[in-house]
Design a protein around this motif. Structure first.
Motif, mmCIF file in Angstrom:
data_model
loop_
_atom_site.group_PDB
_atom_site.id
_atom_site.type_symbol
_atom_site.label_atom_id
_atom_site.label_comp_id
_atom_site.label_asym_id
_atom_site.label_seq_id
_atom_site.Cartn_x
_atom_site.Cartn_y
_atom_site.Cartn_z
ATOM 1 N N PHE A 1 30.446 -4.610 101.803
ATOM 2 C CA PHE A 1 31.080 -5.587 102.686
ATOM 3 C C PHE A 1 32.432 -5.922 102.078
ATOM 4 C CE2 PHE A 1 30.652 -9.133 99.830
ATOM 5 C CZ PHE A 1 29.614 -8.748 99.017
ATOM 6 N N PRO B 1 32.985 -11.971 101.574
ATOM 7 C CA PRO B 1 31.767 -12.688 101.237
ATOM 8 C C PRO B 1 31.550 -13.929 102.082
ATOM 9 C CG PRO B 1 33.298 -12.649 99.380
ATOM 10 C CD PRO B 1 33.972 -11.978 100.512
ATOM 11 N N SER B 2 32.596 -14.442 102.708
ATOM 12 C CA SER B 2 32.367 -15.630 103.515
ATOM 13 C C SER B 2 32.343 -15.276 105.000
ATOM 14 C CB SER B 2 33.417 -16.701 103.234
ATOM 15 O OG SER B 2 34.689 -16.137 103.189
ATOM 16 N N LEU C 1 27.666 -12.112 107.183
ATOM 17 C CA LEU C 1 27.065 -11.604 105.969
ATOM 18 C C LEU C 1 25.727 -12.236 105.616
ATOM 19 C CD1 LEU C 1 27.520 -9.488 103.884
ATOM 20 C CD2 LEU C 1 28.574 -11.231 102.445
ATOM 21 N N GLY C 2 25.660 -13.552 105.723
ATOM 22 C CA GLY C 2 24.418 -14.212 105.361
ATOM 23 C C GLY C 2 23.251 -13.651 106.141
ATOM 24 N N LEU D 1 22.398 -10.053 105.340
ATOM 25 C CA LEU D 1 21.679 -9.946 104.079
ATOM 26 C C LEU D 1 20.228 -10.368 104.243
ATOM 27 C CD1 LEU D 1 24.293 -11.183 101.468
ATOM 28 C CD2 LEU D 1 23.163 -8.966 101.528
ATOM 29 N N VAL E 1 21.557 -3.338 96.414
ATOM 30 C CA VAL E 1 22.659 -3.561 95.488
ATOM 31 C C VAL E 1 23.887 -3.846 96.335
ATOM 32 C CG1 VAL E 1 24.086 -2.553 93.699
ATOM 33 C CG2 VAL E 1 21.658 -1.976 93.829
ATOM 34 N N ILE E 2 24.446 -5.029 96.174
ATOM 35 C CA ILE E 2 25.569 -5.360 97.035
ATOM 36 C C ILE E 2 26.887 -4.979 96.375
ATOM 37 C CG2 ILE E 2 24.367 -7.157 98.258
ATOM 38 C CD1 ILE E 2 25.561 -9.153 96.473
ATOM 39 N N GLU E 3 27.780 -4.531 97.199
ATOM 40 C CA GLU E 3 29.057 -4.051 96.681
ATOM 41 C C GLU E 3 30.190 -4.731 97.419
ATOM 42 O OE1 GLU E 3 29.384 -2.016 94.245
ATOM 43 O OE2 GLU E 3 27.359 -1.217 94.019
ATOM 44 N N PRO F 1 19.973 -19.188 108.637
ATOM 45 C CA PRO F 1 20.479 -17.868 108.255
ATOM 46 C C PRO F 1 21.939 -17.661 108.624
ATOM 47 C CG PRO F 1 18.691 -17.701 109.865
ATOM 48 C CD PRO F 1 18.951 -19.140 109.657
ATOM 49 N N LEU G 1 25.597 -19.288 103.309
ATOM 50 C CA LEU G 1 24.526 -18.425 102.858
ATOM 51 C C LEU G 1 24.987 -17.067 102.346
ATOM 52 C CD1 LEU G 1 21.545 -18.441 102.461
ATOM 53 C CD2 LEU G 1 21.309 -17.320 104.652
ATOM 54 N N GLY G 2 25.909 -16.455 103.080
ATOM 55 C CA GLY G 2 26.345 -15.137 102.653
ATOM 56 C C GLY G 2 26.890 -15.168 101.246
ATOM 57 N N GLU G 3 27.760 -16.115 101.042
ATOM 58 C CA GLU G 3 28.397 -16.183 99.743
ATOM 59 C C GLU G 3 27.404 -16.528 98.640
ATOM 60 O OE1 GLU G 3 32.514 -18.129 98.369
ATOM 61 O OE2 GLU G 3 31.952 -18.331 100.477
#
Lengths: 349, 349
Positions: free
Chosen positions: A78, A81-82, A86-87, A90, A105-107, B81, B86-88
């Motif tokens: 991704f 991250p914000s 994404l949340g 995931l 494994v997140i990249e 969710p 959450l993502g971060e």
DNA sequence: AGCCTCCGTGATAGCGTTATCATTGCCCGG
DNA sequence: CCGGGCAATGATAACGCTATCACGGAGGCT
């Protein structure tokens, strides 16, 4: 000392061996019960299950993966991250990984620099021994990165890609159907003069959403007034501008469909500035159901993608193509359906 | 057939044994080099490291955890969710888990139903054999759930809790200092008449942010006009109402500090409706840096929490209290610093 | 009746690490 | 000059599970 180690936290778990002893069978039989595929006599199964209950036994995932040798290491790429996505992504991904005993494994690819940096990152992930990678939006639209990933020989599953990859694997939604659906929703609420704000020209979803809108209008014998279609670019600002245009018209629309939530928020701001009440004087719908949709007021009626489900399915797809023979170049593009989120910006008229 | 199994995906990894053979030492020595703590002669270390390079060896995390017996199973409890956080939070948490060889199990608590449902969920997670749990906001403010978690005897780390738990462990930010800082930023930009929108009365962060504002004003010898402080509730709407009030005043403020971004967006909408340009006529700042902050236009100057870092530290904290003796009831409340995000809603005057 | 099959089960050998204890030198003081 | 002690290393046994193959017994077939 080792087994009764100072692991204050976790209650010492029962092992398969204790279950086997209690049930009076071999470990292997317990294992078979757990994996419920090989033949085990019904009566034996019951005994084992009782023992499992009694000891509150849970298989140790680590040991299982180690011994079974079929657990995958999956990368998730991704770049933000914000990201709203994404949340949720995931969550879906992790849930499936847990079920199937895979490891995520997140990249983080969120580097503005190009080429060299990207090469380094790709090198890193291909050197990390990953079995395959899942590519989250918006990287899944980035041809430069995608082609490098392909070059590196990594198996990939794309989430919401620009176009379903020619010879690849992806999970996405049906933008056309979704746009069609929410347009129909507006029509069902009695709207006829419906304006549309197109998304960014460089994203294929814009075209698809427009097409869906068009389809629904045509099907209902409604004409699409050129004045009621504005080009936007998926930003709040472009939505606001489009709104300014619509609400300055001598015969303004009774409803506006903006191709994403940010633009819908902009349209709302323009409406309010023109003294128009939403939804009393004009209805507005968006697309995506990002955070802004419920932050604005009134809250936005919009369309929501099943992001968690997409992550879940992506893991499945990846596992499947990984277990297939190299030969049959698998092509699979899974299309999931969306949900209409009815909130407070649409009114029957 | 077993080792060269049909794992088309992953290139067969080198094992510690191959490294050992190549370097002409025992596996144990390689292990020691890898874990770099026991004494290994320099020359030996070099040989081993060369072999590792040559074979592109990476230790197998599963095997390591299994053998080492010190890997933790950590639960992460959240209830939304699509939370911006959450993502971060997951990114930070997962990163630390990967480093330390722990395993993250996410637990979705997003059920509106109470009591019974909650009991069932808590039962589930305490039965799952987790070593401890991390509690994400906003559940970390939910006394009902927290007390049940305590009752169940689960070790917890709270992220951004209402108050640092009396006898517990948490990771949070210093709301007072952060609010002070962004107020000072406004003052440094020449503002003197600064309005403030208080957050929801039932959240302690509201009070802390107000205190920080007050502190900075007092320190700079600026008075706080009662008319320039409005009660809000962290919603867009309440921000809009507060803005309406401010901008209807005979002597309106030159800057507004709203205690969160949603309210700041509302203030912005009110300003625009009053024909005020932001930031030319009035400056606005928010707090949190949620998605809306960069979706609005102009984009909001605000304060951002280091969410990923908080997740990372939460894992550390949890691991630490888990390894401590039960006796010393550990009390640790980690407070992280925030970052000021300068965007386009503040202007020097 | 004898043999082949298949079902249900068990014994054993790993999976790739780390823990533990043993072993080898080597330096040092008495 | 020899035993004690320590630094460096190795051998072996876990860790908790699954894979594999072997084995006894119940049918079914010729």
């Amino acid at each position: 000392m080792k087994t009764s180690s100072p692991r204050t936290g976790r209650k010492q778990h029962a092992t398969i061996r204790e279950v086997a002893e209690m049930a009076g069978v071999s470990q292997m039989t317990v294992s078979r019960v757990l994996n419920r595929r090989e033949s085990v006599k019904e009566s034996t199964r019951e005994k084992v299950e009782e023992a499992i209950q009694a000891l509150n036994y849970r298989p140790n995932l680590l040991a299982r993966s180690l011994a079974g040798g079929k657990s995958l290491f999956i990368g998730l790429i991704f770049n933000n991250p914000s990201n709203n996505y994404l949340g949720e992504l995931l969550v879906g991904t992790l849930n499936r990984c847990r079920e199937a005993g895979h490891h995520l494994v997140i990249e983080d690819f969120s580097t503005t620099a190009r080429d060299k940096e990207i090469d380094a990152l790709i090198e890193r992930i291909s050197g990390a021994g990953l079995d395959g990678v899942i590519v989250a939006p918006p990287i899944s639209e980035d041809e430069a990165i995608l082609s490098k990933l392909r070059q590196a020989g990594l198996k990939t599953v794309l989430i919401a890609p620009r176009e379903p990859p020619a010879n690849g694997v992806s999970v996405s939604i049906d933008d056309v159907a979704a746009a069609d659906r929410i347009t129909q929703y507006l029509i069902d609420h009695g709207h006829k003069r419906i304006a549309f704000v197109i998304g960014a020209t460089d994203q294929s979803s814009s075209r698809r959403r427009y097409r869906g809108f068009d389809l629904a209008m045509a099907r209902n014998g409604l004409s699409v007034d050129d004045n009621l279609v504005q080009q936007g670019d998926y930003t709040y600002r472009s939505g606001m501008l489009a709104g300014e245009h619509f609400f300055s018209l001598p015969d303004p629309p009774t409803a506006v469909f903006a191709s994403n939530d940010d633009m819908a928020a902009g349209v709302l701001a323009a409406a309010q500035r023109h003294g128009l009440k939403v939804p009393d004087n004009v209805s507005i719908v968006g697309f995506d159901d990002t955070a802004i949709a419920s932050a604005m007021w009134p809250q936005l009626t919009t369309v929501r993608q099943p992001i968690a489900e997409m992550g879940y399915q992506a893991v499945n797809l990846l596992a499947r193509i990984l277990s297939e023979s190299e030969a049959k170049a698998s092509e699979r593009n899974l299309v999931l359906d969306v949900a209409l989120v009815e909130r407070d910006t649409v009114r029957r008229r």
